[in-house]
Design an enzyme around this catalytic site. Structure first.
Site, PDB file in Angstrom:
ATOM      1  N   SER A   1      66.853   2.442 -48.285  1.00 14.00           N
ATOM      2  CA  SER A   1      68.146   3.112 -48.221  1.00 14.00           C
ATOM      3  C   SER A   1      68.313   3.733 -46.845  1.00 14.00           C
ATOM      4  CB  SER A   1      68.253   4.151 -49.342  1.00 14.00           C
ATOM      5  OG  SER A   1      69.561   4.649 -49.440  1.00 14.00           O
TER       6      SER A   1
ATOM      7  N   HIS B   1      70.476   0.191 -56.861  1.00 11.95           N
ATOM      8  CA  HIS B   1      69.909   0.698 -55.612  1.00 11.95           C
ATOM      9  C   HIS B   1      68.390   0.831 -55.679  1.00 11.95           C
ATOM     10  CE1 HIS B   1      70.308   2.231 -51.648  1.00 11.95           C
ATOM     11  NE2 HIS B   1      69.878   3.448 -51.924  1.00 11.95           N
TER      12      HIS B   1
END
Length: 803
Positions: free
Chosen positions: A662, A777
């Site tokens: 991320s 994610h």
């Protein structure tokens, strides 16, 4: 699926894709189409290459199997939360890869404690695998809210489910007695797919706070709902009264009802600011018929009866008991209007009057009713120091327990509010009772020690000195245990019990429950679970060091591994992975590493965690130093740690891999493009990489406060300096790179990883790419997927590095 999840076709392109300008290869626009036919064919081709390179190989398969066995092990600690007197848990294993939601009693949970001689009996509530098979949807658990009060307490729950693990999810009401969903036709509550929420709005479960996609214009640029409504049982969703509508440019709107029955509404103008309102019982709201009018407004529209909480937008305000707790991210001098203490300011740790400036990182307390009446007579509960910062707190019925990071290691402190005008009392939370309670639990137990009552692995001096060597000057506070401890209230409306956990890099987690007495001392500690050791930690040493960044800032880092020395006592370099994040005020700390330990440490590798600026290790100022035009400091800090590892002989340049996901993917992407000479491999997962258009990709608009606005030429000039997609150069050699993402990631668009891989390949650079079809994610939805992805990461690093 919410309208926010549809892939733009094509996604708006930033300046680099319109005109690469640096003789960089063009990247096809169809890679942006999340489920486009050509894009998925490209993904499948790359996935097949990666599978061929790793699957079936003895080392990879052994690692994958070992990790999956750890993740599915029946002797894992079943994490629980209490609601309406029972303990709830989501359990996953080989038979229930998607999860089994279940509950048990306290007595039954205790029966499974170490030495109790029994086992826990669970009542099954929802089988996600069976549900997914019946409905043809790969459901992933996103949590549940059990009703705690009233006639339906413990009998109804609002369950959040995500298709494939994306942030977008749905909510359904579950009847826990009958083990079935209550349909809207029966008066049941539900929420269609969005990045919103549904939560109980009253004690009897007859209304909910709904934050959902309600049609055109109701989603923010980042894809989050802008409107909060209150829906009553049996009423049509379109008729729900409006409580709050966020401004069009805000990140979104949120709502919750606290344990004391108060309703709170908030918006986030950006990621680091919020506006908060209290909605009193019976306060005037707005009818559903005004929805479009509210959504069309250029400003936030709260219900007429909502009361604004007048604190800095950068602060976080949370109610506890009859108090308002205010956590500051910036210095604050409250205005002099309103009811102030006429005697003026008092010394630190006491109440303060008009004109007092409270520092960033402080925690303040004030009576909620007094605050609403205009008083700004604050009690300072925590003040940061150069080495310490507040990272969180929990409230019991009578106490406030602070979690403080002291040079990146957790310390707990108990604060007790006074009955009258006396000052708050405070004391360290002594975990000695936990150590004594667990003293007979075998090799994974905790020995009593000063202050924490816990033992880490070998001391930092041992890590630096070996047997006879000189002290390592890079050590940070050698000798103290490097561990993580946590405390969370069991039920803050009822009693002063705490969930307690302890672990270190080499010691598995112990879960206990204890109770604070009237003075805040911990007693009655029961060890409920002690996780077994998952890897051979013999000889593994955990230590903490500092590196010096380009501007002279001292940057801490943790180092875990088996120190190797040659016959003359000199360090022998070993394969090393350096992990970092460095953003959004998120701190990194110590803790048990079952997967890393099995796949990397047990094999002889060293693992390092860097505490760079941009994170939250030293409070708001540490974070702000890495914002926007200061972003280069994060990467300079990380590079300083990489250099220090080589200089100290821990590893070599070709023996060092950097790993991040991320925002951490952006970090290691910048190492790849700016410092390629420092590392031998890059492990980059679910990353941001194209900063020219990140704000137009899914949730990216909500991170503008962290990185800057690429549409602003001046800010783009800064962003351009840390946009890895644009920093690649022809003719430059880059280390082998592993890029991993998920098709179902609706937070960071998979186009970041896809286009970077495409450009690297076009430049003739070594890149391995894998994109999971689900996982959101987190890039994985089941333990089998997590084990495969983890094995890929560690096998790639082990094959690539040459210390």
């Amino acid at each position: 699926m919410s309208t926010s999840d549809a892939a733009p076709s094509p996604v708006p392109t930033g300046p680099a894709l319109e005109a690469p300008g640096e003789d960089l290869p063009e990247v096809p626009a169809w890679l942006d189409e999340i489920e486009g036919e050509r894009a998925l064919a490209w993904v499948e081709e790359h996935n097949a290459r990666t599978r061929t390179a790793f699957e079936g190989q003895e080392s990879f398969e052994a690692t994958r199997a070992a990790l999956e066995a750890i993740m599915d092990s029946p002797d894992r600690i079943p994490a629980v939360a209490q609601a309406a007197g029972l303990l709830y848990n989501l359990w996953t294993d080989a038979d229930h890869p998607r999860g089994l939601w279940r509950r048990t009693t306290w007595d039954s949970y205790r029966a499974g404690a170490p030495g109790a001689g029994g086992s826990t009996v669970w009542e099954e509530l929802l089988d996600l695998d069976a549900l997914g098979q019946a409905e043809g949807v790969a459901w992933v658990w996103h949590g549940a809210q059990v009703l705690r009060t009233g006639a339906l307490a413990g009998r109804r729950a609002l369950v959040d489910l995500s298709e494939g693990g994306s942030d977008t999810d749905v909510t359904r009401e579950l009847d826990l007695d009958e083990r079935r969903f209550v349909t809207p036709a029966e008066g049941g509550f539900s929420r269609a797919a969005s990045k919103g929420s549904l939560s109980w709005a009253d004690d009897e479960g007859q209304s909910v706070l709904s934050v959902a996609d309600v049609g055109p214009g109701s989603l923010s640029p980042a894809g989050y709902p802008r409107q909060v409504r209150r829906l009553r049982r049996g009423a049509a969703a379109q008729d729900a009264e409006i409580l709050l509508t966020a401004a069009p440019g805000d990140d979104g709107a949120w709502a919750h009802r606290d344990r004391w029955g108060r309703t709170w509404l908030l918006t986030h103008p950006d990621f680091h600011t919020e506006e908060l309102w209290l909605l009193p019982e019976g306060a005037q709201t707005l009818p559903a018929s005004r929805s479009q009018e509210c959504l069309a407004s250029e400003v936030t529209v709260p219900a007429p009866g909502a009361v604004h909480i007048d604190v800095p937008a950068s602060a976080q305000a949370v109610a506890a008991w009859d108090l308002l707790l205010i956590s500051l991210r910036e210095d604050w001098t409250p205005g002099s209007d309103g009811a102030q203490d006429p005697e003026g300011a008092r010394d630190a740790e006491g109440g303060h009057g008009p004109g007092t400036t409270y520092p960033a990182g402080a925690l303040l307390a004030v009576g909620l009713e007094d605050f609403l009446a205009g008083s700004r007579q604050m009690e300072v509960l925590f003040t940061p120091t150069p080495s310490s910062s507040l990272t969180g707190w929990t409230t019991t019925a009578h106490h406030l327990v602070l979690t403080v990071l002291d040079d990146c290691v957790t310390v707990l402190e108990v604060l007790t509010p006074p009955a009258g005008s006396a000052p708050w009392t405070r004391r360290p939370l002594d975990l000695g009772p936990l150590a004594r309670a667990g003293a007979e639990e075998g090799p994974g137990s905790w020995d009593e020690g000063p202050g924490t009552g816990a033992r880490g692995a070998e001391t930092a001096e041992a890590a630096a000195q070996g047997t006879d060597g000189p002290a390592d000057p890079t050590l940070l506070r050698p000798g103290r245990p490097l561990l993580t401890v946590s405390a969370g209230a069991v039920d803050n409306r009822v009693d002063d019990r705490l969930w307690l956990t302890c672990s270190s890099f080499t010691r598995p987690t112990t879960l206990a429950v204890g109770s604070l007495d009237a003075e805040g001392a911990l007693g009655g500690v029961e060890v409920l679970r002690a996780a077994p050791e998952r890897f051979d930690a013999r000889g593994v040493v955990a230590s903490q060091h500092v590196a010096v960044s380009a501007d002279g800032t001292r940057v801490p880092y943790f180092e875990v591994g088996r120190p190797a020395r040659d016959e003359e006592g000199r360090p022998v370099p070993v394969p090393t992975i350096l992990y970092g994040y460095g953003g959004f005020e998120v701190p990194l700390g110590a803790g048990y590493l079952p997967v890393t330990g099995k796949a990397w440490l047990e094999r002889g590798g060293t693992y390092v965690i860097a505490n760079t600026r941009g994170g939250g290790e030293y409070g708001p100022a540490w974070h702000r130093a890495g914002l926007k035009e200061g972003r280069h400091r994060v990467y300079e800090d990380f590079a300083a740690v990489a250099r220090a590892l080589v200089e100290r002989g821990v590893t070599t340049r070709t023996g060092l891999a950097v790993h991040g996901g991320s925002n951490g993917g952006l970090l290691v992407g910048n190492v790849l493009t700016t410092y390629p000479e420092l590392v031998g491999a890059v492990l980059c997962e679910v990353p941001l990489l194209d900063m020219s258009r990140y704000t137009s990709l899914l949730a990216g608009a909500s991170w503008e406060a962290e990185y800057g606005d690429p549409e602003d030429p001046e800010q783009w000039a800064s962003l351009r300096t840390f946009s890895p997609f644009h920093l690649l150069e022809r003719g430059r050699h880059y280390p082998p790179t592993l890029l991993v993402t998920s098709t179902r990631d609706d937070r960071v668009h998979p186009a970041h990883a896809r286009t970077m891989a495409h450009r690297l390949e076009s430049l003739g650079q070594p890149v391995t790419y894998f994109e999971n079809s689900e996982g959101g994610h987190g890039a994985a939805s089941t333990n089998a997927q997590r084990a495969w992805m983890s094995a890929l990461r560690y096998e790639f690093a082990w094959r690539t590095l040459r210390p």
